[in-house]
Design a protein around this motif. Structure first.
Motif, PDB file in Angstrom:
ATOM      1  N   GLU A 199       0.827  -1.211   0.000  1.00 17.51           N
ATOM      2  CA  GLU A 199       0.000   0.000   0.000  1.00 17.51           C
ATOM      3  C   GLU A 199       0.861   1.262   0.000  1.00 17.51           C
ATOM      4  O   GLU A 199       0.519   2.258  -0.643  1.00 17.51           O
ATOM      5  CB  GLU A 199      -0.930   0.012   1.219  1.00 17.51           C
ATOM      6  CG  GLU A 199      -2.040  -0.996   1.147  1.00 17.51           C
ATOM      7  CD  GLU A 199      -2.821  -1.136   2.448  1.00 17.51           C
ATOM      8  OE1 GLU A 199      -3.953  -1.659   2.378  1.00 17.51           O
ATOM      9  OE2 GLU A 199      -2.311  -0.757   3.531  1.00 17.51           O
ATOM     10  N   GLU A 200       1.967   1.239   0.722  1.00 15.20           N
ATOM     11  CA  GLU A 200       2.790   2.442   0.874  1.00 15.20           C
ATOM     12  C   GLU A 200       3.652   2.754  -0.345  1.00 15.20           C
ATOM     13  O   GLU A 200       4.043   3.896  -0.535  1.00 15.20           O
ATOM     14  CB  GLU A 200       3.671   2.316   2.117  1.00 15.20           C
ATOM     15  CG  GLU A 200       2.870   2.402   3.400  1.00 15.20           C
ATOM     16  CD  GLU A 200       3.724   2.487   4.646  1.00 15.20           C
ATOM     17  OE1 GLU A 200       4.936   2.179   4.591  1.00 15.20           O
ATOM     18  OE2 GLU A 200       3.171   2.870   5.680  1.00 15.20           O
ATOM     19  N   ILE A 201       3.969   1.761  -1.134  1.00 13.44           N
ATOM     20  CA  ILE A 201       4.785   2.010  -2.329  1.00 13.44           C
ATOM     21  C   ILE A 201       3.872   2.569  -3.422  1.00 13.44           C
ATOM     22  O   ILE A 201       2.854   1.961  -3.750  1.00 13.44           O
ATOM     23  CB  ILE A 201       5.488   0.720  -2.798  1.00 13.44           C
ATOM     24  CG1 ILE A 201       6.480   0.232  -1.726  1.00 13.44           C
ATOM     25  CG2 ILE A 201       6.213   0.959  -4.125  1.00 13.44           C
ATOM     26  CD1 ILE A 201       7.110  -1.112  -2.019  1.00 13.44           C
ATOM     27  N   PRO A 202       4.221   3.718  -3.986  1.00 13.08           N
ATOM     28  CA  PRO A 202       3.384   4.298  -5.043  1.00 13.08           C
ATOM     29  C   PRO A 202       3.303   3.388  -6.269  1.00 13.08           C
ATOM     30  O   PRO A 202       4.282   2.721  -6.626  1.00 13.08           O
ATOM     31  CB  PRO A 202       4.113   5.604  -5.406  1.00 13.08           C
ATOM     32  CG  PRO A 202       5.023   5.884  -4.262  1.00 13.08           C
ATOM     33  CD  PRO A 202       5.381   4.559  -3.661  1.00 13.08           C
ATOM     34  N   GLU A 203       2.137   3.358  -6.882  1.00 12.78           N
ATOM     35  CA  GLU A 203       1.923   2.472  -8.040  1.00 12.78           C
ATOM     36  C   GLU A 203       2.930   2.743  -9.154  1.00 12.78           C
ATOM     37  O   GLU A 203       3.383   1.809  -9.822  1.00 12.78           O
ATOM     38  CB  GLU A 203       0.491   2.598  -8.570  1.00 12.78           C
ATOM     39  CG  GLU A 203       0.201   1.614  -9.685  1.00 12.78           C
ATOM     40  CD  GLU A 203      -1.281   1.458  -9.982  1.00 12.78           C
ATOM     41  OE1 GLU A 203      -1.626   0.482 -10.671  1.00 12.78           O
ATOM     42  OE2 GLU A 203      -2.090   2.295  -9.531  1.00 12.78           O
ATOM     43  N   LEU A 233      13.727   3.833  -2.323  1.00 11.49           N
ATOM     44  CA  LEU A 233      12.745   4.782  -2.862  1.00 11.49           C
ATOM     45  C   LEU A 233      12.490   5.963  -1.927  1.00 11.49           C
ATOM     46  O   LEU A 233      11.645   6.806  -2.206  1.00 11.49           O
ATOM     47  CB  LEU A 233      11.426   4.052  -3.144  1.00 11.49           C
ATOM     48  CG  LEU A 233      11.475   2.944  -4.194  1.00 11.49           C
ATOM     49  CD1 LEU A 233      10.130   2.217  -4.263  1.00 11.49           C
ATOM     50  CD2 LEU A 233      11.875   3.490  -5.550  1.00 11.49           C
ATOM     51  N   GLY A 234      13.205   6.003  -0.802  1.00 12.65           N
ATOM     52  CA  GLY A 234      13.035   7.097   0.147  1.00 12.65           C
ATOM     53  C   GLY A 234      11.884   6.911   1.119  1.00 12.65           C
ATOM     54  O   GLY A 234      11.430   7.867   1.747  1.00 12.65           O
ATOM     55  N   ILE A 235      11.402   5.687   1.266  1.00 11.20           N
ATOM     56  CA  ILE A 235      10.285   5.382   2.169  1.00 11.20           C
ATOM     57  C   ILE A 235      10.842   4.686   3.402  1.00 11.20           C
ATOM     58  O   ILE A 235      11.574   3.702   3.284  1.00 11.20           O
ATOM     59  CB  ILE A 235       9.251   4.462   1.486  1.00 11.20           C
ATOM     60  CG1 ILE A 235       8.692   5.114   0.221  1.00 11.20           C
ATOM     61  CG2 ILE A 235       8.131   4.074   2.459  1.00 11.20           C
ATOM     62  CD1 ILE A 235       7.899   4.150  -0.675  1.00 11.20           C
ATOM     63  N   THR A 236      10.499   5.192   4.583  1.00  9.77           N
ATOM     64  CA  THR A 236      10.853   4.490   5.817  1.00  9.77           C
ATOM     65  C   THR A 236       9.791   3.425   6.050  1.00  9.77           C
ATOM     66  O   THR A 236       8.607   3.751   6.156  1.00  9.77           O
ATOM     67  CB  THR A 236      10.905   5.453   7.021  1.00  9.77           C
ATOM     68  OG1 THR A 236      11.870   6.470   6.740  1.00  9.77           O
ATOM     69  CG2 THR A 236      11.287   4.727   8.296  1.00  9.77           C
TER      70      THR A 236
END
Length: 183
Positions: free
Chosen positions: A25-29, A159-162
């Motif tokens: 869910e958190e990773i952009p499509e 991707l810069g997502i924690t």
């Protein structure tokens, strides 16, 4: 009596799957096509791989109730799963696949008796050990998923997502530190 049976297997599998879904869910499509290196699965392919792989133990144990894997067509079954991994899907379709396939496998686990979990399954020549319990084989998809989920957490960092589990741990530590200094 065991301390870890069908109910615990299903609960722990659902926990792992829920965390995988949260990452998905958190990773952009628009990043679902990202590959961390040449020869690696894309994010979408990894998520679909995670979603469909429990079908193999489901087939072996719940559908066929095999007592031996001698003669099981691993290559043919794997090829069918690989075709699913390569099929194009939207993020919403992948999330739905993770949810439905995850719950389907959790129900297989939940319905297993202690006797069933204790049954021994023979493996083909060259595989070690030659015999494993159904319990050991049915827990393997959770271990497999955790392996790939760890890869996805590294990809999130790229991707810069924690990752959400890291954020949750950081929040718990901050709360403990605040409670400790607030005395």
């Amino acid at each position: 009596m065991t301390y870890y049976g069908a109910k615990e297997l299903a609960r722990s599998f659902r926990t792992v799957r829920d965390n995988t879904i949260k990452i998905a869910e958190e990773i952009p499509e628009e990043k679902y096509g990202f590959r961390p290196a040449e020869g690696c699965r894309s994010i979408a392919e990894t998520l679909v791989h995670i979603a469909v792989m429990p079908r193999m133990p489901e087939q072996i144990h719940a559908v066929d109730h095999r007592s031996t894997l001698v003669g099981f067509d691993f290559v043919g079954f794997r090829d069918k799963l690989q075709a699913e991994v390569k099929a194009p899907r939207t993020k919403a379709q992948i999330l739905e696949l993770l949810r439905t396939e995850g719950e389907k496998y959790a129900k297989v686990l939940e319905g297993a008796s202690e006797t069933f979990l204790g049954e021994q399954v023979e493996h083909p020549e060259g595989m070690e050990p030659r015999v494993k319990s159904r319990f050991e084989m049915l827990i393997a998809p959770k271990e497999h998923e955790m392996h790939h989920r760890a890869q996805l957490m590294v990809v999130e960092r790229m991707l810069g997502i924690t990752p959400h589990l890291t954020r949750q741990m950081d929040e718990r530590i901050a709360a403990m530190q605040s409670a400790h200094t607030g005395r």
